[in-house]
Design a protein around this motif. Sequence first.
Motif, PDB file in Angstrom:
ATOM      1  N   VAL A  54       8.191 -14.812  30.156  1.00 27.39           N
ATOM      2  CA  VAL A  54       8.979 -13.730  31.039  1.00 27.39           C
ATOM      3  C   VAL A  54       8.025 -12.415  31.442  1.00 27.39           C
ATOM      4  O   VAL A  54       7.142 -12.104  30.617  1.00 27.39           O
ATOM      5  CB  VAL A  54      10.181 -12.952  30.389  1.00 27.39           C
ATOM      6  CG1 VAL A  54       9.797 -12.275  29.127  1.00 27.39           C
ATOM      7  CG2 VAL A  54      10.787 -12.206  31.137  1.00 27.39           C
ATOM      8  N   VAL A  55       7.975 -11.829  32.779  1.00 22.76           N
ATOM      9  CA  VAL A  55       7.343 -10.843  33.224  1.00 22.76           C
ATOM     10  C   VAL A  55       8.240  -9.731  33.641  1.00 22.76           C
ATOM     11  O   VAL A  55       9.259  -9.757  34.126  1.00 22.76           O
ATOM     12  CB  VAL A  55       6.433 -11.272  34.375  1.00 22.76           C
ATOM     13  CG1 VAL A  55       5.764 -10.225  34.752  1.00 22.76           C
ATOM     14  CG2 VAL A  55       5.650 -12.498  34.105  1.00 22.76           C
ATOM     15  N   PHE A  56       7.831  -8.382  33.015  1.00 20.69           N
ATOM     16  CA  PHE A  56       8.405  -7.351  33.379  1.00 20.69           C
ATOM     17  C   PHE A  56       7.720  -6.478  34.381  1.00 20.69           C
ATOM     18  O   PHE A  56       6.669  -6.012  34.125  1.00 20.69           O
ATOM     19  CB  PHE A  56       8.664  -6.411  32.218  1.00 20.69           C
ATOM     20  CG  PHE A  56       9.600  -5.206  32.506  1.00 20.69           C
ATOM     21  CD1 PHE A  56      11.023  -5.335  32.412  1.00 20.69           C
ATOM     22  CD2 PHE A  56       8.793  -4.140  32.700  1.00 20.69           C
ATOM     23  CE1 PHE A  56      11.607  -4.132  32.718  1.00 20.69           C
ATOM     24  CE2 PHE A  56       9.330  -3.049  33.091  1.00 20.69           C
ATOM     25  CZ  PHE A  56      10.844  -2.881  32.925  1.00 20.69           C
TER      26      PHE A  56
ATOM     27  N   GLN B 176       2.728   0.988  34.417  1.00 18.45           N
ATOM     28  CA  GLN B 176       1.636   1.134  35.425  1.00 18.45           C
ATOM     29  C   GLN B 176       1.010  -0.374  35.556  1.00 18.45           C
ATOM     30  O   GLN B 176       0.224  -1.115  36.559  1.00 18.45           O
ATOM     31  CB  GLN B 176       0.415   1.894  35.379  1.00 18.45           C
ATOM     32  CG  GLN B 176       0.829   3.419  35.148  1.00 18.45           C
ATOM     33  CD  GLN B 176       1.232   3.719  36.626  1.00 18.45           C
ATOM     34  OE1 GLN B 176       0.539   3.486  37.556  1.00 18.45           O
ATOM     35  NE2 GLN B 176       2.505   4.099  36.569  1.00 18.45           N
ATOM     36  N   GLN B 177       1.286  -1.308  34.660  1.00 15.21           N
ATOM     37  CA  GLN B 177       0.847  -2.825  34.506  1.00 15.21           C
ATOM     38  C   GLN B 177       2.027  -3.814  34.162  1.00 15.21           C
ATOM     39  O   GLN B 177       3.039  -3.291  33.374  1.00 15.21           O
ATOM     40  CB  GLN B 177      -0.372  -2.910  33.522  1.00 15.21           C
ATOM     41  CG  GLN B 177      -1.491  -1.992  33.718  1.00 15.21           C
ATOM     42  CD  GLN B 177      -2.156  -2.509  34.966  1.00 15.21           C
ATOM     43  OE1 GLN B 177      -2.199  -3.789  35.533  1.00 15.21           O
ATOM     44  NE2 GLN B 177      -2.793  -1.355  35.793  1.00 15.21           N
ATOM     45  N   PRO B 178       1.959  -4.918  34.776  1.00 19.31           N
ATOM     46  CA  PRO B 178       3.059  -5.739  34.231  1.00 19.31           C
ATOM     47  C   PRO B 178       3.148  -5.984  32.537  1.00 19.31           C
ATOM     48  O   PRO B 178       2.023  -5.823  32.030  1.00 19.31           O
ATOM     49  CB  PRO B 178       2.544  -7.160  34.785  1.00 19.31           C
ATOM     50  CG  PRO B 178       1.744  -6.625  35.845  1.00 19.31           C
ATOM     51  CD  PRO B 178       1.049  -5.404  35.400  1.00 19.31           C
ATOM     52  N   VAL B 179       4.220  -6.407  32.031  1.00 23.43           N
ATOM     53  CA  VAL B 179       4.115  -6.703  30.742  1.00 23.43           C
ATOM     54  C   VAL B 179       4.854  -7.832  30.644  1.00 23.43           C
ATOM     55  O   VAL B 179       5.750  -8.460  31.082  1.00 23.43           O
ATOM     56  CB  VAL B 179       5.443  -5.993  29.885  1.00 23.43           C
ATOM     57  CG1 VAL B 179       5.558  -6.079  28.574  1.00 23.43           C
ATOM     58  CG2 VAL B 179       4.840  -4.186  30.106  1.00 23.43           C
TER      59      VAL B 179
ATOM     60  N   ASP C 164      15.614 -18.978  35.163  1.00 20.19           N
ATOM     61  CA  ASP C 164      15.154 -20.235  35.279  1.00 20.19           C
ATOM     62  C   ASP C 164      15.684 -20.941  34.249  1.00 20.19           C
ATOM     63  O   ASP C 164      15.276 -20.495  33.088  1.00 20.19           O
ATOM     64  CB  ASP C 164      13.857 -20.484  35.638  1.00 20.19           C
ATOM     65  CG  ASP C 164      13.397 -19.916  36.885  1.00 20.19           C
ATOM     66  OD1 ASP C 164      13.854 -20.511  38.117  1.00 20.19           O
ATOM     67  OD2 ASP C 164      12.710 -18.833  37.023  1.00 20.19           O
ATOM     68  N   ASP C 165      16.341 -21.987  34.350  1.00 21.26           N
ATOM     69  CA  ASP C 165      16.853 -23.021  33.148  1.00 21.26           C
ATOM     70  C   ASP C 165      17.584 -22.207  32.159  1.00 21.26           C
ATOM     71  O   ASP C 165      17.320 -22.337  31.088  1.00 21.26           O
ATOM     72  CB  ASP C 165      15.614 -23.822  32.741  1.00 21.26           C
ATOM     73  CG  ASP C 165      14.877 -24.458  33.599  1.00 21.26           C
ATOM     74  OD1 ASP C 165      15.646 -25.245  34.318  1.00 21.26           O
ATOM     75  OD2 ASP C 165      13.774 -24.812  33.437  1.00 21.26           O
ATOM     76  N   GLY C 166      18.279 -21.290  32.705  1.00 16.12           N
ATOM     77  CA  GLY C 166      19.380 -20.498  31.515  1.00 16.12           C
ATOM     78  C   GLY C 166      18.429 -19.277  31.096  1.00 16.12           C
ATOM     79  O   GLY C 166      19.065 -18.551  30.235  1.00 16.12           O
ATOM     80  N   LEU C 167      17.419 -19.235  31.363  1.00 18.04           N
ATOM     81  CA  LEU C 167      16.475 -18.042  30.615  1.00 18.04           C
ATOM     82  C   LEU C 167      15.876 -16.995  31.842  1.00 18.04           C
ATOM     83  O   LEU C 167      15.602 -17.434  32.714  1.00 18.04           O
ATOM     84  CB  LEU C 167      15.401 -18.469  29.847  1.00 18.04           C
ATOM     85  CG  LEU C 167      15.781 -19.516  28.538  1.00 18.04           C
ATOM     86  CD1 LEU C 167      14.397 -19.845  27.759  1.00 18.04           C
ATOM     87  CD2 LEU C 167      16.567 -18.551  27.502  1.00 18.04           C
ATOM     88  N   ILE C 168      15.758 -15.762  31.218  1.00 18.87           N
ATOM     89  CA  ILE C 168      15.093 -14.692  32.279  1.00 18.87           C
ATOM     90  C   ILE C 168      13.637 -14.864  32.307  1.00 18.87           C
ATOM     91  O   ILE C 168      13.051 -14.814  31.160  1.00 18.87           O
ATOM     92  CB  ILE C 168      15.624 -13.382  31.747  1.00 18.87           C
ATOM     93  CG1 ILE C 168      17.188 -13.278  32.044  1.00 18.87           C
ATOM     94  CG2 ILE C 168      15.024 -12.423  32.428  1.00 18.87           C
ATOM     95  CD1 ILE C 168      17.717 -11.990  31.382  1.00 18.87           C
ATOM     96  N   THR C 169      13.332 -15.165  33.587  1.00 12.58           N
ATOM     97  CA  THR C 169      11.691 -15.446  33.589  1.00 12.58           C
ATOM     98  C   THR C 169      11.026 -14.281  34.263  1.00 12.58           C
ATOM     99  O   THR C 169       9.896 -14.065  34.389  1.00 12.58           O
ATOM    100  CB  THR C 169      11.541 -16.484  34.232  1.00 12.58           C
ATOM    101  OG1 THR C 169      12.016 -16.626  35.700  1.00 12.58           O
ATOM    102  CG2 THR C 169      11.872 -17.938  33.676  1.00 12.58           C
ATOM    103  N   GLY C 170      11.959 -13.360  34.922  1.00 12.12           N
ATOM    104  CA  GLY C 170      11.220 -12.240  35.586  1.00 12.12           C
ATOM    105  C   GLY C 170      12.434 -10.782  35.496  1.00 12.12           C
ATOM    106  O   GLY C 170      13.506 -10.990  35.949  1.00 12.12           O
ATOM    107  N   LEU C 171      11.872  -9.794  35.380  1.00 14.48           N
ATOM    108  CA  LEU C 171      12.677  -8.491  35.261  1.00 14.48           C
ATOM    109  C   LEU C 171      12.043  -7.734  36.302  1.00 14.48           C
ATOM    110  O   LEU C 171      10.647  -7.232  36.112  1.00 14.48           O
ATOM    111  CB  LEU C 171      12.952  -7.946  34.127  1.00 14.48           C
ATOM    112  CG  LEU C 171      13.603  -8.938  32.953  1.00 14.48           C
ATOM    113  CD1 LEU C 171      13.451  -8.472  31.672  1.00 14.48           C
ATOM    114  CD2 LEU C 171      15.174  -8.234  33.195  1.00 14.48           C
ATOM    115  N   TYR C 172      12.493  -6.998  37.282  1.00 15.85           N
ATOM    116  CA  TYR C 172      12.028  -6.065  38.411  1.00 15.85           C
ATOM    117  C   TYR C 172      12.559  -4.948  38.259  1.00 15.85           C
ATOM    118  O   TYR C 172      13.956  -4.787  38.777  1.00 15.85           O
ATOM    119  CB  TYR C 172      12.040  -6.791  39.648  1.00 15.85           C
ATOM    120  CG  TYR C 172      11.531  -8.304  39.586  1.00 15.85           C
ATOM    121  CD1 TYR C 172      10.198  -8.600  39.703  1.00 15.85           C
ATOM    122  CD2 TYR C 172      12.404  -9.335  39.545  1.00 15.85           C
ATOM    123  CE1 TYR C 172       9.796  -9.753  39.654  1.00 15.85           C
ATOM    124  CE2 TYR C 172      12.038 -10.637  39.579  1.00 15.85           C
ATOM    125  CZ  TYR C 172      10.569 -10.800  39.612  1.00 15.85           C
ATOM    126  OH  TYR C 172      10.255 -12.320  39.323  1.00 15.85           O
TER     127      TYR C 172
END
Length: 309
Positions: A215-217, A229-232, A282-290
């Motif tokens: 997952v990316v935040f 300031q940077q993606p997690v 995606d496929d029931g799981l959170i892959t991105g948080l914006y």
Amino acid sequence: MENERTQDTAGQPVGGGRADPATETFVAHRNLLFTVAYEMLGSAADAEDVLQETWLRWVGVDLGSVRDQRAYLVRIATRQALSRLRTLGRRKESYVGPWLPAPLLTAPDVAEDVELADSVSMAMLLVLETLSPVERAVFVLREVFDLGYDEIAEAVDKSPAAVRQIAHRARAHVAARRPRGVVSPAETRHALDAFQRAAATGDLQGLLDILAPDVVFLGDGGGIKQALQQPVVGADKVARLLAAGLNRATTAALRLAQVNGCPALVLRLDGEIDTVVAVRVDDGLITGLYAVRNPEKLSHMGQETALRR
């Protein structure tokens, strides 16, 4: 004397009464023009400015010489959006921290058009950001709105043959970077319900259970509000970040809303919108948080907007 065709910012004739043909045509296609501009710019405020610029040019057109009024309006809006997109690109070079599209509250029926909802999702708009301005215009007009190559050629001042090449290149570029697939609103809503419960209670294990391993935040404060300031990246890091950052969010403050055609979370503090969290599932799981916190990007969150193809 004020032009009788003058409109207010909502696209309605000023002063009441029956609208003239130019106004009626513009209002009939207003939602389409807004959607084109928003998908190209990722900003509701800039899309509204494009509508105003389109209107000012439209009122000077001899309608009797226009064969296809819808196509003509799309051409004007596209050219205005292209000009603004190039200006925005220069501004983004000095933007503080990650840049995210401005979230847009959307009517529930937008989610029923799965392809449209996917095309205005945060994840897809970020993919479109990697295209050049002309590539983005061609992709949006062809892939989202299914315009013919001849129409697109007139809108971007290229030959139909050149537009075909640009469309092929843009399509391949997007395909290599786009989200894994179209996600149903029901699947997203189920994941968000679980996420909302875990986030509102600070349940770290609950967050880990709903987050994908990769997952990316991303957070956007625009240098105005505090944001990373940077993606997690990674479920453990993102879960701990969320558990710490949302411990002040109560169930009453954290609510589901339709944002960019999909369910999302809206955090209110002291009655004001503080953060909008768009989610990719995606496929029931959170892959991105914006997470958008920049107040300049939240100013259009007070009303629903109709998006149409």
